[in-house]
Write an enzyme that holds these catalytic residues in place. Structure first.
Site, PDB file in Angstrom:
ATOM      1  N   CYS A  36      36.770 -98.780  -1.371  1.00  0.00           N
ATOM      2  CA  CYS A  36      37.094 -99.973  -1.903  1.00  0.00           C
ATOM      3  C   CYS A  36      38.477-100.361  -1.546  1.00  0.00           C
ATOM      4  CB  CYS A  36      36.667-100.156  -3.299  1.00  0.00           C
ATOM      5  SG  CYS A  36      37.967 -98.952  -4.318  1.00  0.00           S
TER       6      CYS A  36
ATOM      7  N   HIS B 124      43.445 -94.576 -10.855  1.00  0.00           N
ATOM      8  CA  HIS B 124      42.917 -95.064 -12.030  1.00  0.00           C
ATOM      9  C   HIS B 124      43.705 -95.466 -13.238  1.00  0.00           C
ATOM     10  CE1 HIS B 124      40.720 -91.606 -10.108  1.00  0.00           C
ATOM     11  NE2 HIS B 124      39.550 -92.599 -10.343  1.00  0.00           N
TER      12      HIS B 124
ATOM     13  N   GLU C 131      40.783 -93.441 -16.430  1.00  0.00           N
ATOM     14  CA  GLU C 131      41.054 -94.957 -16.195  1.00  0.00           C
ATOM     15  C   GLU C 131      41.133 -95.133 -17.885  1.00  0.00           C
ATOM     16  OE1 GLU C 131      38.885 -99.040 -15.534  1.00  0.00           O
ATOM     17  OE2 GLU C 131      38.561 -97.718 -14.151  1.00  0.00           O
TER      18      GLU C 131
END
Length: 325
Positions: free
Chosen positions: A19, A81, A133
């Site tokens: 991504c 994260h 995260e």
């Protein structure tokens, strides 16, 4: 070897793999090594992928678990994260130069947490306990954020005021799982406020949609990704939920077991958002060598999003370019 010789094919998910946030984070470490020279320290894994970490280590990156492990005056990169504000404080105390490679979509969630906390809300963070995260997001407003780890955890939530409650989520969860949890939260808190935009990462959603489309036709789903990659683990779960007869998570092609192919005609193949394409190519070669050489792409979305490099790197790269003029 498969006993089904009538048709052996591979359904290849698109989109899959890197991504924009992962691409940015990996390039940030590579550029930092080029710009400042080795070693560059990285707090935690830059992204949750074994191959990526091993490759960067060979180039001179040193991965540490805690900021205090970084020698004073060194450069440290924060992972995609995200980190809590206390980690930035630790870096300043250690006189460390920092490169913040936090994914901008995670930063968005951090900013939402701060804003809602400042407005007096209790924040219900849907996520998995211990995930980096989640730890970083909770650090933004520790007195206001309550972790909700699945629908079964909803009964344990305690808030100050039922009329001032908002939910946020970890970006790499299953969309279905998250909304199931939110549905239970709304039963308990009818005035629950939703975030201004969906927190689930666009890439996480897109990869899950592709798997949902492939799964009903899939005898075996192979997800390339590491076991500590939340979004990769979710792809396995989504595949099984939507009809794949079997699903397995592997880091590398050599982890695939021959017996998984017994009776398998159609193999579905995808990869988590932190997986480089070279690993998918390795699986395709492994499958082709066993007769699965017909590959059809299942395309459910186009992805064009890119993120600029962390501002610290952009500043120093510009300064270097100016010095060469």
């Amino acid at each position: 070897m498969s006993s089904n010789t009538a048709q052996r094919r591979v359904l290849l998910a698109a989109p899959r793999g890197y991504c924009a946030g992962v691409d940015r984070a990996v390039i940030a470490v590579e550029k930092a090594l080029e710009q400042y020279g080795a070693p560059i320290y990285v707090r935690k894994q830059i992204v949750h992928n074994k191959y990526v970490v091993q490759t960067l280590e060979k180039k001179g990156a040193i991965f540490v678990d805690e900021t205090e492990e970084v020698p004073e005056g060194s450069i440290v990169v924060f992972s995609a994260h995200g980190v809590a504000p206390s980690v930035h404080d630790e870096a300043r105390a250690g006189k460390l130069a920092t490169v913040d490679a936090t994914c901008p979509l995670v930063t968005k969630v951090h900013k939402e947490a701060v804003r809602f906390a400042d407005e007096g809300f209790d924040i219900l963070l849907v996520g998995h306990e211990g995930h980096e995260e989640v730890v970083g997001t909770m650090g933004e407003a520790p007195d206001r954020i309550h972790l909700v780890d699945g629908a079964e955890d909803v009964a344990n939530v305690r808030v100050r005021d039922d009329s001032k409650v908002v939910w946020l989520s970890q970006t790499t969860l299953s969309v279905d799982e998250t909304m199931a949890t939110v549905g239970e939260l709304k039963k308990r808190f009818p005035l629950l406020v939703s975030p201004p935009s969906d927190d689930i990462c666009y890439a996480t959603q897109n990869r899950q949609v592709a798997v949902k489309q492939m799964a009903p036709e899939t005898d075996l789903l192979i997800v390339v990704g590491s076991k500590n990659s939340s979004n990769s683990v979710r792809l396995v779960e989504v595949g099984l939920e939507y009809g794949a007869k079997a699903a397995h998570l592997v880091d590398f092609a050599e982890e695939i077991r021959e017996e998984w192919l017994e009776g398998v005609g159609t193999v579905g193949l995808t990869s988590g958002a932190s997986v480089p394409e070279i690993l998918v190519e390795g699986v395709l070669e492994w499958l082709a060598a066993r007769g699965y050489d017909e590959v059809s792409t299942v395309k459910t979305a186009e992805e064009h999003l890119t993120f600029s490099l962390p501002k610290e790197l952009r500043r120093d790269l510009r300064a270097e370019a100016a010095g060469k003029l």
